[in-house]
Structures are given as C-alpha cells and as structure tokens.
Write a protein that holds these residues in place. Structure first.
Motif, PDB file in Angstrom:
ATOM      1  N   ALA A 201       3.308   2.581 -11.084  1.00  0.00           N
ATOM      2  CA  ALA A 201       3.065   1.634 -12.165  1.00  0.00           C
ATOM      3  C   ALA A 201       4.363   0.886 -12.430  1.00  0.00           C
ATOM      4  N   GLY A 202       4.334  -0.422 -12.280  1.00  0.00           N
ATOM      5  CA  GLY A 202       5.512  -1.249 -12.481  1.00  0.00           C
ATOM      6  C   GLY A 202       5.182  -2.682 -12.168  1.00  0.00           C
ATOM      7  N   GLU A 203       5.842  -3.621 -12.828  1.00  0.00           N
ATOM      8  CA  GLU A 203       5.500  -5.027 -12.702  1.00  0.00           C
ATOM      9  C   GLU A 203       5.580  -5.548 -11.274  1.00  0.00           C
ATOM     10  N   SER A 204       6.540  -5.065 -10.489  1.00  0.00           N
ATOM     11  CA  SER A 204       6.695  -5.573  -9.126  1.00  0.00           C
ATOM     12  C   SER A 204       6.243  -4.567  -8.077  1.00  0.00           C
ATOM     13  N   SER A 205       5.401  -3.625  -8.476  1.00  0.00           N
ATOM     14  CA  SER A 205       4.955  -2.581  -7.561  1.00  0.00           C
ATOM     15  C   SER A 205       4.112  -3.152  -6.432  1.00  0.00           C
ATOM     16  N   THR A 206       4.440  -2.740  -5.214  1.00  0.00           N
ATOM     17  CA  THR A 206       3.603  -3.090  -4.058  1.00  0.00           C
ATOM     18  C   THR A 206       2.639  -1.956  -3.735  1.00  0.00           C
ATOM     19  N   ASN A 207       2.714  -0.870  -4.532  1.00  0.00           N
ATOM     20  CA  ASN A 207       1.800   0.276  -4.389  1.00  0.00           C
ATOM     21  C   ASN A 207       1.186   0.575  -5.756  1.00  0.00           C
ATOM     22  N   PRO A 208       0.378  -0.345  -6.308  1.00  0.00           N
ATOM     23  CA  PRO A 208      -0.186  -0.146  -7.647  1.00  0.00           C
ATOM     24  C   PRO A 208      -1.094   1.075  -7.698  1.00  0.00           C
ATOM     25  N   VAL A 209      -1.269   1.605  -8.907  1.00  0.00           N
ATOM     26  CA  VAL A 209      -2.094   2.793  -9.094  1.00  0.00           C
ATOM     27  C   VAL A 209      -3.551   2.454  -8.802  1.00  0.00           C
ATOM     28  N   THR A 210      -4.144   3.183  -7.882  1.00  0.00           N
ATOM     29  CA  THR A 210      -5.544   2.998  -7.529  1.00  0.00           C
ATOM     30  C   THR A 210      -6.290   4.323  -7.684  1.00  0.00           C
ATOM     31  N   SER A 211      -7.598   4.229  -7.756  1.00  0.00           N
ATOM     32  CA  SER A 211      -8.418   5.418  -7.935  1.00  0.00           C
ATOM     33  C   SER A 211      -9.180   5.746  -6.660  1.00  0.00           C
ATOM     34  N   SER A 212      -9.586   6.999  -6.526  1.00  0.00           N
ATOM     35  CA  SER A 212     -10.386   7.427  -5.377  1.00  0.00           C
ATOM     36  C   SER A 212     -11.283   8.578  -5.815  1.00  0.00           C
ATOM     37  N   TRP A 213     -12.288   8.849  -5.017  1.00  0.00           N
ATOM     38  CA  TRP A 213     -13.237   9.929  -5.284  1.00  0.00           C
ATOM     39  C   TRP A 213     -13.353  10.801  -4.045  1.00  0.00           C
ATOM     40  N   PHE A 214     -13.345  12.099  -4.221  1.00  0.00           N
ATOM     41  CA  PHE A 214     -13.394  13.006  -3.076  1.00  0.00           C
ATOM     42  C   PHE A 214     -13.900  14.373  -3.515  1.00  0.00           C
ATOM     43  N   THR A 215     -14.340  15.142  -2.560  1.00  0.00           N
ATOM     44  CA  THR A 215     -14.827  16.502  -2.815  1.00  0.00           C
ATOM     45  C   THR A 215     -13.971  17.490  -2.032  1.00  0.00           C
TER      46      THR A 215
END
Length: 267
Positions: A201-215
């Motif tokens: 998390a950051g204004e210039s982040s090239t790896n923004p926080v994303t979500s995923s689903w898994f079992t």
C-alpha cells in the motif's frame, strides 16, 4: 461418513481505473504474484486452477457429540469459546475432536499466510508451533529455499524481506469457512476456504494490494496434546462474483491494515 457442505454467493468489486495509481490497478498480471506467495506460505508444490464443484449435503458423522458443528450448515458457528492458550502468538490447545481440528486449521491458515512468514526467525517459530515435530525440518528447508531475495523483490519487498520506506506491506489470509473431509480418532483432513490480501500500500506502488480466493487442505495429526500439520496443499477458488464497491486509495488501505487487527478462529 457422509459430510455436508454449504454453498453461497457474495459480491465484491474489481478495482476500476482512476486518478489514484493504487486504486486504478487491476488484478490482471498480479494474480501470479498472489499465487506465488500463497504457494510458499503454505508449502504448496503445485497450484491447480480447478473449479470447486458444489456438493450435495449429507448427515454429519454419527459419532459426533452434540457439541460438534450444527446439522443445519456445515460451516455454521457452534458458539464454543475459542481457545485461551497461545504458542508464539498462535492459538493452541484445541479440542481433540473434529471441531477442534477445524479451528486449528483455520488459525494455522492465518499464520502461514501472514507477513511474518517473510522473516526467517519468525517463520521458524511459526513452523515449530504448528507442524508435527518430525516434519518441521522439511518445512523449514523448503521455505528457506523459497523465500529468496529475488522472491522478496517479486512481491515488492527489499531483498532482505523488509518493507520499502513509505509503504505498508500487506499479507493476510482470512478463513471464510471450514469442513472436515476425513477423520479418525487422531487424524483429520480439513479444507479451509479463504480470501487473501497481498501487496504494497503506497501512492507509487507497482504492487498494489489485491485480493484472491483459494482453498487450503491440511492433513492434521493429534500429537503433543494438540492438532499439528502433516501435509498442506492448495487450489484456487471458489471465488465470488465481483460486486460494486470502489477500490480504496493507498492511504485508506494502509490505514485499514494498521488499525484493524486479526481474529482467533474457532468453530
């Protein structure tokens, strides 16, 4: 035994484009990074993108006591008080029954998907707490080989696993539900349906926080008066239909991560 399962649908939103470089990022190519971290975090040797088929319900095991999971829904809460004890910050001392195995699996999923796994000392402490003693060394070796400087860079961290200045690193796993697929007096196979967050998390982040689903599927064994992990595997999904929420800004996400703590999971 015949085990029931409940299904359902929830809604969430895929990020839309906009002025904020964090909120404007779409999941797209980031899915591989999330999969990579969850693979490492739970010692998964192979990711299989297999659709999780809905299954019909059934009666609970006849040998379950009245205090075990309710008959109405396989993942409904039982109301049993969570465990009080902790080992290296991870809940411990789970009941020696199916419900205790599910609670252990849920809490272990959280620990293995946490940002603490990127720290060698903390990672080893986690493994000592939740893995059967005979397998700890194998898990440590596998993870040491996986958490390399290049791997850290791939998820946006510094090579030594620290977070770059000005950013907030997010790696969280949240169990949605659990079910036992096989059990005996001292063993249990438990599936944990999870959602996860990963990124910077950051204004210039090239790896923004994303979500995923898994079992996640865990083979557990009752040893040293608690449930411990013997083996671990994972597959993608089931994932809900995208909804209508807008993606939060970098500041909103960083603040949420810093202010909202986790939970102790129990059935």
């Amino acid at each position: 035994m015949s085990l029931g399962d409940d299904t359902g649908q929830t809604r969430t939103r895929l990020p839309e484009g906009g002025g904020d470089p964090y909120g404007g990022a779409r999941r797209g190519g980031r899915s591989s990074s999330r999969s990579l971290v969850t693979v490492v975090g739970v010692v998964v040797l192979l990711i299989a993108a297999i659709a999780f088929a809905n299954r019909g319900g059934g009666d609970s095991d006849a040998g379950e006591s009245a205090g075990d999971s309710p008959k109405a829904a396989a993942t409904a809460p039982s109301g049993r008080k969570p465990v009080d004890a902790q080992t290296t910050g991870i809940p411990s001392g789970f009941p020696h029954d199916r419900q205790g195995a599910q609670s252990a699996a849920a809490n272990y999923a959280v620990a293995l998907g946490s940002g603490e796994m990127f720290n060698k000392a903390r990672r080893d402490a986690i493994l000592q707490s939740i893995i059967v003693p005979a397998r700890v060394s194998d898990f440590e070796t596998t993870l040491d080989d996986a958490y390399t400087p290049q791997f850290n860079k791939n998820v946006g961290l510094n090579e030594d696993g620290t977070t770059p200045k000005g950013f907030t690193f997010v790696s969280r796993t949240s169990p949605i539900g659990t079910k036992v697929t096989k059990s005996s007096a001292d063993t249990a196979t438990v599936e944990v349906w999870c959602s996860g967050l990963l990124g910077l998390a950051g204004e210039s982040s090239t790896n923004p926080v994303t979500s995923s689903w898994f079992t996640i599927t865990m083979q557990l064994e009752w040893t040293t008066d608690d449930w411990k992990i013997v083996t671990h595997s994972q597959k993608d999904g089931p994932a809900p239909v995208p909804g209508d929420e807008r993606a939060s800004s970098a500041d909103e996400m960083a603040k949420a991560v810093q202010e909202y703590g986790g939970f102790t999971y129990a059935r």
